[in-house]
Design a protein around this motif. Structure first.
Motif, mmCIF file in Angstrom:
data_model
loop_
_atom_site.group_PDB
_atom_site.id
_atom_site.type_symbol
_atom_site.label_atom_id
_atom_site.label_comp_id
_atom_site.label_asym_id
_atom_site.label_seq_id
_atom_site.Cartn_x
_atom_site.Cartn_y
_atom_site.Cartn_z
ATOM 1 N N ASP A 197 0.804 -1.218 0.000
ATOM 2 C CA ASP A 197 0.000 0.000 0.000
ATOM 3 C C ASP A 197 0.841 1.275 0.000
ATOM 4 O O ASP A 197 0.293 2.378 0.033
ATOM 5 N N ALA A 198 2.177 1.125 -0.025
ATOM 6 C CA ALA A 198 3.048 2.305 0.004
ATOM 7 C C ALA A 198 2.849 3.151 -1.249
ATOM 8 O O ALA A 198 2.799 2.634 -2.365
ATOM 9 N N SER A 199 2.737 4.446 -1.038
ATOM 10 C CA SER A 199 2.507 5.375 -2.143
ATOM 11 C C SER A 199 3.793 6.136 -2.453
ATOM 12 O O SER A 199 4.472 6.610 -1.543
ATOM 13 N N ILE A 200 4.127 6.223 -3.738
ATOM 14 C CA ILE A 200 5.350 6.912 -4.162
ATOM 15 C C ILE A 200 4.967 8.122 -5.005
ATOM 16 O O ILE A 200 4.296 7.995 -6.033
ATOM 17 N N ASP A 201 5.378 9.268 -4.578
ATOM 18 C CA ASP A 201 5.051 10.512 -5.278
ATOM 19 C C ASP A 201 6.096 10.781 -6.362
ATOM 20 O O ASP A 201 6.970 11.639 -6.218
ATOM 21 N N TRP A 202 5.983 10.025 -7.460
ATOM 22 C CA TRP A 202 6.949 10.188 -8.552
ATOM 23 C C TRP A 202 6.828 11.562 -9.198
ATOM 24 O O TRP A 202 7.838 12.159 -9.598
ATOM 25 N N LEU A 203 5.611 12.078 -9.332
ATOM 26 C CA LEU A 203 5.437 13.400 -9.934
ATOM 27 C C LEU A 203 6.135 14.463 -9.094
ATOM 28 O O LEU A 203 6.802 15.355 -9.621
ATOM 29 N N GLY A 204 6.011 14.350 -7.765
ATOM 30 C CA GLY A 204 6.705 15.288 -6.881
ATOM 31 C C GLY A 204 8.209 15.208 -7.041
ATOM 32 O O GLY A 204 8.895 16.230 -7.085
ATOM 33 N N ALA A 205 8.721 13.974 -7.154
ATOM 34 C CA ALA A 205 10.165 13.801 -7.334
ATOM 35 C C ALA A 205 10.634 14.413 -8.647
ATOM 36 O O ALA A 205 11.700 15.046 -8.707
ATOM 37 N N ILE A 206 9.844 14.257 -9.703
ATOM 38 C CA ILE A 206 10.206 14.815 -11.015
ATOM 39 C C ILE A 206 10.185 16.348 -10.967
ATOM 40 O O ILE A 206 11.101 17.019 -11.471
ATOM 41 N N LEU A 207 9.136 16.921 -10.362
ATOM 42 C CA LEU A 207 9.043 18.378 -10.254
ATOM 43 C C LEU A 207 10.210 18.942 -9.453
ATOM 44 O O LEU A 207 10.795 19.968 -9.822
ATOM 45 N N CYS A 208 10.569 18.248 -8.360
ATOM 46 C CA CYS A 208 11.683 18.711 -7.523
ATOM 47 C C CYS A 208 12.996 18.653 -8.292
ATOM 48 O O CYS A 208 13.786 19.615 -8.283
ATOM 49 N N THR A 209 13.253 17.539 -8.978
ATOM 50 C CA THR A 209 14.509 17.363 -9.718
ATOM 51 C C THR A 209 14.642 18.372 -10.853
ATOM 52 O O THR A 209 15.684 19.029 -11.005
ATOM 53 N N LEU A 210 13.583 18.504 -11.662
ATOM 54 C CA LEU A 210 13.637 19.427 -12.801
ATOM 55 C C LEU A 210 13.694 20.881 -12.325
ATOM 56 O O LEU A 210 14.393 21.712 -12.920
ATOM 57 N N GLY A 211 12.961 21.186 -11.251
ATOM 58 C CA GLY A 211 12.996 22.550 -10.729
ATOM 59 C C GLY A 211 14.373 22.933 -10.235
ATOM 60 O O GLY A 211 14.899 24.000 -10.579
ATOM 61 N N LEU A 212 14.989 22.060 -9.434
ATOM 62 C CA LEU A 212 16.348 22.326 -8.953
ATOM 63 C C LEU A 212 17.330 22.399 -10.115
ATOM 64 O O LEU A 212 18.199 23.271 -10.162
ATOM 65 N N GLY A 213 17.216 21.464 -11.056
ATOM 66 C CA GLY A 213 18.141 21.430 -12.194
ATOM 67 C C GLY A 213 18.090 22.691 -13.027
ATOM 68 O O GLY A 213 19.136 23.236 -13.422
ATOM 69 N N ALA A 214 16.882 23.192 -13.303
ATOM 70 C CA ALA A 214 16.744 24.401 -14.124
ATOM 71 C C ALA A 214 17.314 25.621 -13.408
ATOM 72 O O ALA A 214 18.004 26.456 -14.018
ATOM 73 N N MET A 215 17.034 25.733 -12.111
ATOM 74 C CA MET A 215 17.561 26.882 -11.359
ATOM 75 C C MET A 215 19.088 26.837 -11.261
ATOM 76 O O MET A 215 19.763 27.871 -11.393
ATOM 77 N N VAL A 216 19.637 25.650 -11.028
ATOM 78 C CA VAL A 216 21.093 25.517 -10.930
ATOM 79 C C VAL A 216 21.756 25.825 -12.270
ATOM 80 O O VAL A 216 22.811 26.473 -12.330
ATOM 81 N N PHE A 217 21.145 25.370 -13.368
ATOM 82 C CA PHE A 217 21.673 25.705 -14.703
ATOM 83 C C PHE A 217 21.779 27.219 -14.871
ATOM 84 O O PHE A 217 22.813 27.738 -15.312
ATOM 85 N N ALA A 218 20.724 27.933 -14.488
ATOM 86 C CA ALA A 218 20.736 29.394 -14.638
ATOM 87 C C ALA A 218 21.806 30.031 -13.767
ATOM 88 O O ALA A 218 22.523 30.943 -14.207
ATOM 89 N N LEU A 219 21.966 29.564 -12.538
ATOM 90 C CA LEU A 219 22.953 30.143 -11.629
ATOM 91 C C LEU A 219 24.384 29.904 -12.109
ATOM 92 O O LEU A 219 25.246 30.781 -11.992
ATOM 93 N N ILE A 220 24.653 28.705 -12.641
ATOM 94 C CA ILE A 220 26.005 28.383 -13.107
ATOM 95 C C ILE A 220 26.358 29.139 -14.383
ATOM 96 O O ILE A 220 27.474 29.654 -14.544
#
Length: 462
Positions: A197-220
């Protein structure tokens, strides 16, 4: 008279060895990479930007996916997830060693971070499901002590391999402990518990990864292209929106990977803000010192790896004692004084001059930094986890681990802006001042925000 604590069985010792080795792999890679960065840049090119991405590509996937690792482990079983993580980490390590270009290397590092995200949480979950009571506390203590060994041997082994073989071999170090872990897993008898019955929030993980990645790309990339460039403001805007969507989703999803209600607890949110400052400063300091000692001061990779050894030795000697004292007196004093000491240690690096001397210009900083870090780490961890009920300590630990990784991610992404584009002596001094500022901010946050838990009064004292 109390009965003696039973000794661990052979199978429990096998499980402990598996957990230690699997985590050791992830810790080892994190300590090897900084020493190898100048050699990577010399061979593959790309300048400071490549060095930043080699570190941050790993931290993006590691920091984002470590939040979901607990849910995956519960749903599919600790041993299965551990095997997948080890296989992925091994394949990514081989790909890194064979990287023909900076782009290939960066992608391989991101995959390595994704695999590494499942190693430490699954290892600890394996321990907590195998050991119980006093035996569990001993097992986790042993795990902590032995995995700390990666902090000692990593920079030294990485430096020796980089100097006398190749930086590529430094990443192949992982293969041996991975192979040994699989051999032990074949011998251990572990019933892999799963929660259908364990629930995995894959959409949340994807949003977090892509959000961090895009911001880090801009900063670098911002120092090269400027904020007016669509290649900068567009990913930054998209990253902020995706990360915002991730946070909104965590308020509504049934089983969030980042339970926002944890941040209503004063010591938890204050401790994590202090973590953000302190671990961002530590990542900045580790990167800058390892690279500058080679590229600016002319030390070999081996000597650069040995340079920070005093910090680790002091941590091994003093951390447990600081944790015990913080348990008696409360964490606030230690979480205030420790970061302030590390701020002083960073300012001591301003003595580094063109007439370089490790013994007079760097070693004093390393000693004071080691003292400050030893005073800080155990009290910080106990303050954060002690603020949350025991049954939620796993997710609380995962959140704090993710915060520390994201802190490093942001600090390295901002490196070019902090140092002024070049890691020369002036840039090194600017980084030292920025590190000191972050450390001092961490101490101030702890002093203002952390509250010591009420002391239990013994019957004889009442």
């Amino acid at each position: 008279m109390s009965s003696p604590i039973p000794r661990s069985s052979t199978n429990q010792r096998l499980v402990l060895a598996i957990a230690v080795l699997a985590s050791f792999v992830a810790f080892l890679d994190g300590t090897v990479v900084n020493v190898a960065l100048p050699a990577i840049e010399r061979e593959l090119g790309g300048g400071l930007t490549t060095q930043q991405w080699v570190v941050d590509a790993y931290l993006i996937t590691l920091g984002a996916l470590i939040l979901v690792a607990g849910s995956v482990s519960d749903a599919y079983g600790r041993m299965l997830v551990l095997r997948i993580g080890l296989i992925g980490f091994g394949i990514a390590s081989i790909a890194i060693a064979a990287a023909p270009s900076p782009e290939f290397l960066i992608v391989a590092r991101a995959l390595q971070g994704a695999a590494g995200a499942f190693l430490v949480p699954s290892s600890l979950a394996l321990l907590t499901s195998t050991f119980h009571g006093p035996a569990q506390a001993r097992a986790i203590g042993t795990w902590t002590a032995l995995t700390t060994g990666a902090l000692i041997v990593g920079p030294v082994i990485g430096g020796v391999f980089t100097d006398y073989l190749s930086w590529r071999f430094a990443f192949l170090i992982n293969v041996l402990p991975i192979a040994l872990t699989f051999w032990l897993m074949a011998r251990a008898k572990v019933r892999d518990l799963r929660r259908p019955d364990a629930s995995i929030d894959w959409l949340g993980a994807i949003l977090c990864t892509l959000g961090l990645g895009a911001m880090v790309f801009a900063l670098i990339e911002q120092p090269h292209l400027g904020w007016a460039s669509p290649a900068i403001w567009a990913p930054m805007t998209a990253g902020v929106l995706m990360f915002g969507a991730f946070l909104l989703r965590q308020r509504t999803v049934a089983e969030p990977i980042l339970p926002l209600d944890l941040f209503r607890v004063r010591n938890f949110w204050t401790g994590n803000v202090a973590t953000l400052f302190v671990y961002g400063a530590l990542s900045l300091n580790g990167f800058v010192v390892a690279v500058y000692l080679q590229q600016g001061a002319g030390l070999t990779a081996t000597l650069a790896g040995l340079a920070s050894l005093p910090i680790t030795i002091l941590m091994v000697l003093l951390s447990s004692r600081a944790g015990a004292l913080a348990g008696r007196w409360g964490p606030r004093l230690f979480m205030t004084v420790g970061p302030l000491l590390m701020g002083v240690a960073s300012l001591l690096l301003l003595t580094v001059s063109p007439e370089f001397s490790y013994w007079w210009q760097v070693l004093p900083s390393m000693i004071v930094m080691g003292l400050g870090l030893s005073i800080t780490v155990a009290p910080l961890t106990s303050a954060i986890l002690g603020a949350i009920e025991t049954e939620r300590s796993g997710i609380a630990s995962a959140v704090n681990n993710a915060v520390s990784r994201i802190a490093g991610l942001i600090a390295i992404a901002l490196l070019a802006t902090i140092i002024g584009g070049s890691l020369d002596l002036d840039g090194f001094h600017r980084a030292a001042i920025a590190t000191a500022g972050l450390m001092i901010a961490g101490g101030i946050v702890s002093f203002l925000g952390i509250r010591n838990p009420a002391r239990e009064v013994a019957p004889s004292e009442s």
